[in-house]
Design a protein around this motif. Structure first.
Motif, PDB file in Angstrom:
ATOM      1  N   LEU B  47       0.837  -1.198   0.000  1.00  0.00           N
ATOM      2  CA  LEU B  47       0.000   0.000   0.000  1.00  0.00           C
ATOM      3  C   LEU B  47       0.872   1.248   0.000  1.00  0.00           C
ATOM      4  O   LEU B  47       0.657   2.189  -0.761  1.00  0.00           O
ATOM      5  CB  LEU B  47      -0.892  -0.024   1.238  1.00  0.00           C
ATOM      6  CG  LEU B  47      -2.180   0.774   1.262  1.00  0.00           C
ATOM      7  CD1 LEU B  47      -3.069   0.437   0.090  1.00  0.00           C
ATOM      8  CD2 LEU B  47      -2.921   0.517   2.577  1.00  0.00           C
ATOM      9  N   LEU B  48       1.857   1.269   0.871  1.00  0.00           N
ATOM     10  CA  LEU B  48       2.816   2.374   0.930  1.00  0.00           C
ATOM     11  C   LEU B  48       4.003   1.958   1.784  1.00  0.00           C
ATOM     12  O   LEU B  48       3.945   0.951   2.484  1.00  0.00           O
ATOM     13  CB  LEU B  48       2.170   3.652   1.480  1.00  0.00           C
ATOM     14  CG  LEU B  48       1.325   3.569   2.736  1.00  0.00           C
ATOM     15  CD1 LEU B  48       2.170   3.476   3.990  1.00  0.00           C
ATOM     16  CD2 LEU B  48       0.399   4.773   2.835  1.00  0.00           C
ATOM     17  N   LYS B  49       5.068   2.770   1.710  1.00  0.00           N
ATOM     18  CA  LYS B  49       6.289   2.448   2.439  1.00  0.00           C
ATOM     19  C   LYS B  49       6.997   3.727   2.862  1.00  0.00           C
ATOM     20  O   LYS B  49       6.829   4.772   2.250  1.00  0.00           O
ATOM     21  CB  LYS B  49       7.221   1.601   1.588  1.00  0.00           C
ATOM     22  CG  LYS B  49       7.687   2.291   0.300  1.00  0.00           C
ATOM     23  CD  LYS B  49       8.553   1.377  -0.519  1.00  0.00           C
ATOM     24  CE  LYS B  49       9.173   2.107  -1.706  1.00  0.00           C
ATOM     25  NZ  LYS B  49       8.274   2.204  -2.832  1.00  0.00           N
ATOM     26  N   TYR B  50       7.751   3.616   3.936  1.00  0.00           N
ATOM     27  CA  TYR B  50       8.600   4.711   4.396  1.00  0.00           C
ATOM     28  C   TYR B  50      10.006   4.177   4.614  1.00  0.00           C
ATOM     29  O   TYR B  50      10.211   3.172   5.298  1.00  0.00           O
ATOM     30  CB  TYR B  50       8.077   5.308   5.704  1.00  0.00           C
ATOM     31  CG  TYR B  50       9.065   6.293   6.288  1.00  0.00           C
ATOM     32  CD1 TYR B  50       9.975   5.890   7.264  1.00  0.00           C
ATOM     33  CD2 TYR B  50       9.127   7.592   5.811  1.00  0.00           C
ATOM     34  CE1 TYR B  50      10.913   6.767   7.774  1.00  0.00           C
ATOM     35  CE2 TYR B  50      10.078   8.479   6.312  1.00  0.00           C
ATOM     36  CZ  TYR B  50      10.968   8.059   7.288  1.00  0.00           C
ATOM     37  OH  TYR B  50      11.908   8.926   7.772  1.00  0.00           O
ATOM     38  N   PHE B  51      10.982   4.892   4.015  1.00  0.00           N
ATOM     39  CA  PHE B  51      12.381   4.546   4.248  1.00  0.00           C
ATOM     40  C   PHE B  51      13.119   5.700   4.885  1.00  0.00           C
ATOM     41  O   PHE B  51      13.888   5.544   5.817  1.00  0.00           O
ATOM     42  CB  PHE B  51      13.071   4.157   2.941  1.00  0.00           C
ATOM     43  CG  PHE B  51      12.475   2.933   2.307  1.00  0.00           C
ATOM     44  CD1 PHE B  51      12.144   2.910   0.975  1.00  0.00           C
ATOM     45  CD2 PHE B  51      12.245   1.795   3.057  1.00  0.00           C
ATOM     46  CE1 PHE B  51      11.593   1.778   0.401  1.00  0.00           C
ATOM     47  CE2 PHE B  51      11.705   0.662   2.494  1.00  0.00           C
ATOM     48  CZ  PHE B  51      11.375   0.657   1.155  1.00  0.00           C
ATOM     49  N   SER B  52      12.911   6.889   4.339  1.00  0.00           N
ATOM     50  CA  SER B  52      13.599   8.058   4.863  1.00  0.00           C
ATOM     51  C   SER B  52      12.921   9.291   4.285  1.00  0.00           C
ATOM     52  O   SER B  52      12.043   9.188   3.428  1.00  0.00           O
ATOM     53  CB  SER B  52      15.084   8.033   4.489  1.00  0.00           C
ATOM     54  OG  SER B  52      15.238   8.093   3.087  1.00  0.00           O
ATOM     55  N   GLY B  53      13.310  10.457   4.776  1.00  0.00           N
ATOM     56  CA  GLY B  53      12.790  11.691   4.216  1.00  0.00           C
ATOM     57  C   GLY B  53      11.479  12.110   4.841  1.00  0.00           C
ATOM     58  O   GLY B  53      11.257  11.930   6.041  1.00  0.00           O
ATOM     59  N   ASP B  54      10.597  12.658   4.032  1.00  0.00           N
ATOM     60  CA  ASP B  54       9.317  13.175   4.501  1.00  0.00           C
ATOM     61  C   ASP B  54       8.568  12.097   5.276  1.00  0.00           C
ATOM     62  O   ASP B  54       8.283  11.032   4.730  1.00  0.00           O
ATOM     63  CB  ASP B  54       8.486  13.637   3.305  1.00  0.00           C
ATOM     64  CG  ASP B  54       7.218  14.388   3.711  1.00  0.00           C
ATOM     65  OD1 ASP B  54       6.633  15.044   2.837  1.00  0.00           O
ATOM     66  OD2 ASP B  54       6.825  14.313   4.898  1.00  0.00           O
TER      67      ASP B  54
END
Lengths: 113, 114
Positions: B47-54
């Motif tokens: 669905l979505l992912k977060y690694f870094s940044g915003d």
């Protein structure tokens, strides 16, 4: 594009029988490969992962084993199934680098009688 | 070892209602965070992912999630749900830079009533 194949989709086995579930990936090289299990009422639990041919890491002690005879083939096995091995088994692959998401197969529903 | 906790196991909403599914993880190092969805009869998909940044990430189908490092949380949101959002939702975490697999929450079964 990359695809992942997992079979069979459904399997009914008696207690004490052997098991072999196969997973193959197409369209990519040197993927990381994973086996997960989802038991009733529980989330997905990582069973094994592999970063290359012949390299298997086990996350939890259990009645199962895994092998990776080829770059894009990952096999989940057991010599003698237990009732507690029932569940939904999912294979997944991941490319490089390590922040790539995992992509899942359709799963195998395993019922032990 | 890391663990993931999803607070809501079953959620029932009406169409057009707003959605927020809670997810907390326990791990002190760098993490990669994911939400996966499994629609009825289909395989797990990202669905979505977060690694870094915003820390506010946007995914498919109007979903978004916010990473709050101080709270070890990665809650999933959607301002207005549709009947087609009925599915099982899984929060997952992996160690940053690691080859090992994902640690999943137990999932949230979301039912949208027309």
């Amino acid at each position: 594009s990359q695809t992942i194949h997992q079979w069979p989709a459904t399997l009914v086995q008696p207690v004490g029988s052997p098991l072999s579930l196969e997973c193959t990936v197409e369209g990519t090289s040197n993927p990381n490969l994973y086996w997960y299990r989802q038991a009733a009422g529980r989330g997905l639990q990582l069973l094994f992962y592999s970063v290359g041919i012949g390299q298997i890491s086990s996350e939890v002690p259990q009645n199962l084993s895994a092998s990776r005879p080829q770059d894009r083939q990952f096999i989940l096995s057991s010599k003698k199934l237990l009732l507690s091995d029932s569940g939904f088994y999912l294979c997944a692959w991941r490319g490089q680098p390590s922040n790539q998401p995992q992509h899942f197969g359709d799963g195998t529903r395993l019922s032990i009688l | 070892a890391q663990s993931v906790s999803q607070h809501n196991h079953h959620v029932i909403l009406s169409e057009a209602a707003s959605l927020e599914l809670g997810c907390n993880y326990s791990y002190g190092g760098t993490v990669n965070l994911f939400w996966y969805v499994q629609y009825p009869g289909q395989h797990l998909q990202l669905l979505l992912k977060y690694f870094s940044g915003d820390p506010l990430v946007k995914g498919i189908k109007g979903f978004e999630a916010e990473f709050i490092k101080s709270k070890f949380s990665f809650n999933l949101r959607k301002p207005s749900v549709q009947w087609s959002d009925t599915a099982e939702y899984f929060c997952a975490v992996s160690r940053g830079g690691g080859a090992d697999g994902l640690t999943f929450g137990k999932g949230t079964h979301l039912i949208i009533q027309p």
